[in-house]
Design a protein around this motif. Sequence first.
Motif, mmCIF file in Angstrom:
data_model
loop_
_atom_site.group_PDB
_atom_site.id
_atom_site.type_symbol
_atom_site.label_atom_id
_atom_site.label_comp_id
_atom_site.label_asym_id
_atom_site.label_seq_id
_atom_site.Cartn_x
_atom_site.Cartn_y
_atom_site.Cartn_z
ATOM 1 N N GLY A 109 42.521 26.027 68.933
ATOM 2 C CA GLY A 109 42.817 25.861 67.551
ATOM 3 C C GLY A 109 41.664 26.313 66.602
ATOM 4 N N PHE A 110 40.454 25.944 66.935
ATOM 5 C CA PHE A 110 39.201 26.323 66.273
ATOM 6 C C PHE A 110 39.077 27.904 66.343
ATOM 7 N N LYS A 111 39.263 28.395 67.344
ATOM 8 C CA LYS A 111 39.330 29.961 67.594
ATOM 9 C C LYS A 111 40.278 30.569 66.837
ATOM 10 N N GLN A 167 55.099 21.491 63.488
ATOM 11 C CA GLN A 167 54.858 20.268 64.063
ATOM 12 C C GLN A 167 55.322 20.128 65.236
ATOM 13 N N THR A 168 55.803 20.841 65.820
ATOM 14 C CA THR A 168 56.691 20.630 67.345
ATOM 15 C C THR A 168 56.192 21.705 68.287
ATOM 16 N N LYS A 169 55.020 22.543 67.890
ATOM 17 C CA LYS A 169 54.560 23.275 68.843
ATOM 18 C C LYS A 169 53.161 22.882 69.115
ATOM 19 N N ASP A 170 52.378 23.620 69.884
ATOM 20 C CA ASP A 170 51.016 23.409 70.135
ATOM 21 C C ASP A 170 50.174 24.631 69.758
ATOM 22 N N LYS A 171 48.809 24.419 70.131
ATOM 23 C CA LYS A 171 47.598 25.590 69.537
ATOM 24 C C LYS A 171 47.913 26.764 70.053
ATOM 25 N N THR A 172 48.561 26.856 71.323
ATOM 26 C CA THR A 172 48.630 28.004 72.116
ATOM 27 C C THR A 172 49.933 28.920 71.467
ATOM 28 N N ALA A 173 50.301 28.389 70.676
ATOM 29 C CA ALA A 173 51.766 29.157 70.009
ATOM 30 C C ALA A 173 51.191 30.269 69.083
ATOM 31 N N VAL A 174 49.918 30.272 68.872
ATOM 32 C CA VAL A 174 49.320 31.586 68.007
ATOM 33 C C VAL A 174 48.248 32.127 68.772
ATOM 34 N N VAL A 182 51.218 16.927 53.669
ATOM 35 C CA VAL A 182 51.496 15.633 52.954
ATOM 36 C C VAL A 182 50.406 15.319 51.864
ATOM 37 N N VAL A 183 49.192 15.775 52.078
ATOM 38 C CA VAL A 183 47.994 15.616 51.112
ATOM 39 C C VAL A 183 48.498 16.224 49.918
ATOM 40 N N MET A 184 49.307 17.413 49.886
ATOM 41 C CA MET A 184 49.581 18.042 48.996
ATOM 42 C C MET A 184 51.003 17.677 48.241
ATOM 43 N N GLY A 185 51.583 16.754 49.069
ATOM 44 C CA GLY A 185 52.773 16.259 48.460
ATOM 45 C C GLY A 185 53.975 17.378 48.588
ATOM 46 N N ILE A 237 47.935 23.115 64.058
ATOM 47 C CA ILE A 237 49.318 23.071 64.779
ATOM 48 C C ILE A 237 49.558 21.860 65.500
ATOM 49 N N GLY A 238 50.738 21.385 65.309
ATOM 50 C CA GLY A 238 51.085 20.096 66.172
ATOM 51 C C GLY A 238 50.664 18.871 65.367
ATOM 52 N N LEU A 239 49.485 18.863 64.564
ATOM 53 C CA LEU A 239 49.154 17.622 63.855
ATOM 54 C C LEU A 239 49.144 18.031 62.373
#
Lengths: 268, 202
Positions: free
Chosen positions: A128-130, A91-98, A49-52, A42-44
């Motif tokens: 993010g890993f957790k 893309q506009t949030k960060d890891k803590t959103a979940v 993109v890789v999947m088009g 999340i956020g990055l």
Amino acid sequence: MGQVIVITSGKGGVGKTTTTANIGTGLALLKHRKVVMIDADIGLRNLDVVMGLENRIVYDLVDVVQGVCRLKQALIRDKRFENLYLLPAAQTKDKTAVSPEQMKNLCGQLKEEFDYVLVDCPAGIEQGFKNAIAGADRAIIVTTPEVSAVRDADRVIGLLEAAGFEEPQLIINRIRPDMVKRGDMMDIDDIIDILAIDLLGVIPEDERIVISTNRGEPAVADESSKAGQAYRNVTLRLEGENVPLMSLDVEPTLMERIKMLFGLRAKK
Amino acid sequence: MSQKMVVIKGTRDGISIILRRRSDFETIKNTILEKLQKGGDFFKGGEARLLVKEGHISQEEMEQLETMLKEYGLNLKKDHPLYTISFPTPPLPETLILKKTLRSGQRISYGGNVVIIGDVNPGGEVIAKGDILVFGALRGMAHAGAEGDANSIVAAYRLQPTQLRIAGVIARPPEGKSAVPQVPEVARLKDGVIEIEPYYLL
Ligand SMILES: Nc1ncnc2c1ncn2[C@@H]1O[C@H](COP(=O)(O)OP(=O)(O)OP(=O)(O)O)[C@@H](O)[C@H]1O
Ligand SMILES: [Mg+2]
């Protein structure tokens, strides 16, 4: 019921997203499996993109857990394989959103319907890993043949073991047989010696990965790509087939060929 | 088999219950009850004494026993002093044996000797008050004699540490790629310097 596999590494940029895209596509291509890939970075985000599939995103993972939309609405069907889906990251949030709890629920729901749920984990060992490992049944560790990447892989394996994962499997990415041969790169045995886990596959360095990434079509579907071949093998091994490691022998150089012609064996 | 957990004896003025506490209280209660039932009328009425030969019975458990025995028509005599041998909690074992590979970011710290059956990977740390023995490859950091014991040693099947410490002395391997040792080795302090030699010279 399907299984949830997290693709993780510790160190960034070693090929988690590439691996997720190729295994996901491989399972749909070779085995007609129903697959969903979750971009947990999340956020990055960049699995889209890789999947088009970037231009088809309407809703994302965070929208789903926050109840902005239904899960089905956020799933994007692949361009080529109708059994393959992507749940993009916000893309506009960060890891803590979940939260890990929410990820667990989400994975639980998805594996009711899909054969495979692949989670593309962000780099690092923080929130993010957790989140990414919370709902997973199995883990695939990606590393490159570099000391720092192997060190981080080791750290992550320790954390996974502590979290109850029984047998994480390893993918070694970006091997350069010529460098290994010269002794300038860790070889497969060195890495397995330290990490002591099952090897799921070895992916060679291949410029076609870059080309296919830019094109949004994973190399696994590219017959002429060596990395693609390696990912096809990984896919089959995931399905329980016994595929030997492919030979990564370097093609003899022109000089070596000439020597061979003259009966002077090329030095090994 | 060793001595029974519960023994009931008939005596002149009632019964004696001899207890060796080796399980949870529920099991003990059930065992007593079973034995009483088997004995039928033989044990009925009169007085009961309790002899605790191993372990300890709490006040509350005592009361539970009393109620249970009362239903059986037995009067638990409490004037009898409780005979308790309390076993001291065993002292911390001198040597911690760990069957596990210590991975990067994992650390063991122990107030005794440490034996690891497995590897210690780069980024893993073992710290011991006493000696450290690794039945595997020691590639991480090891600190023996962490509280100052200069006689402590570090030994490993393959000694390739990123850093070694014995008491207050720190050593690291020479720069550059060093060859993997082909024999088990031991490191110890000699004249204030950490020296490494093959283990069979010990
Ligand atoms: N086998 C390969 N050969 C050549 N290039 C590769 C190979 N694998 C990955 N790459 C390239 O390496 C870069 C990083 O790959 P990727 O994005 O998959 O890594 P990641 O682990 O997901 O990174 P992040 O930690 O940032 O999420 C990409 O540009 C990708 O094209
Ligand atoms: Mg990525």
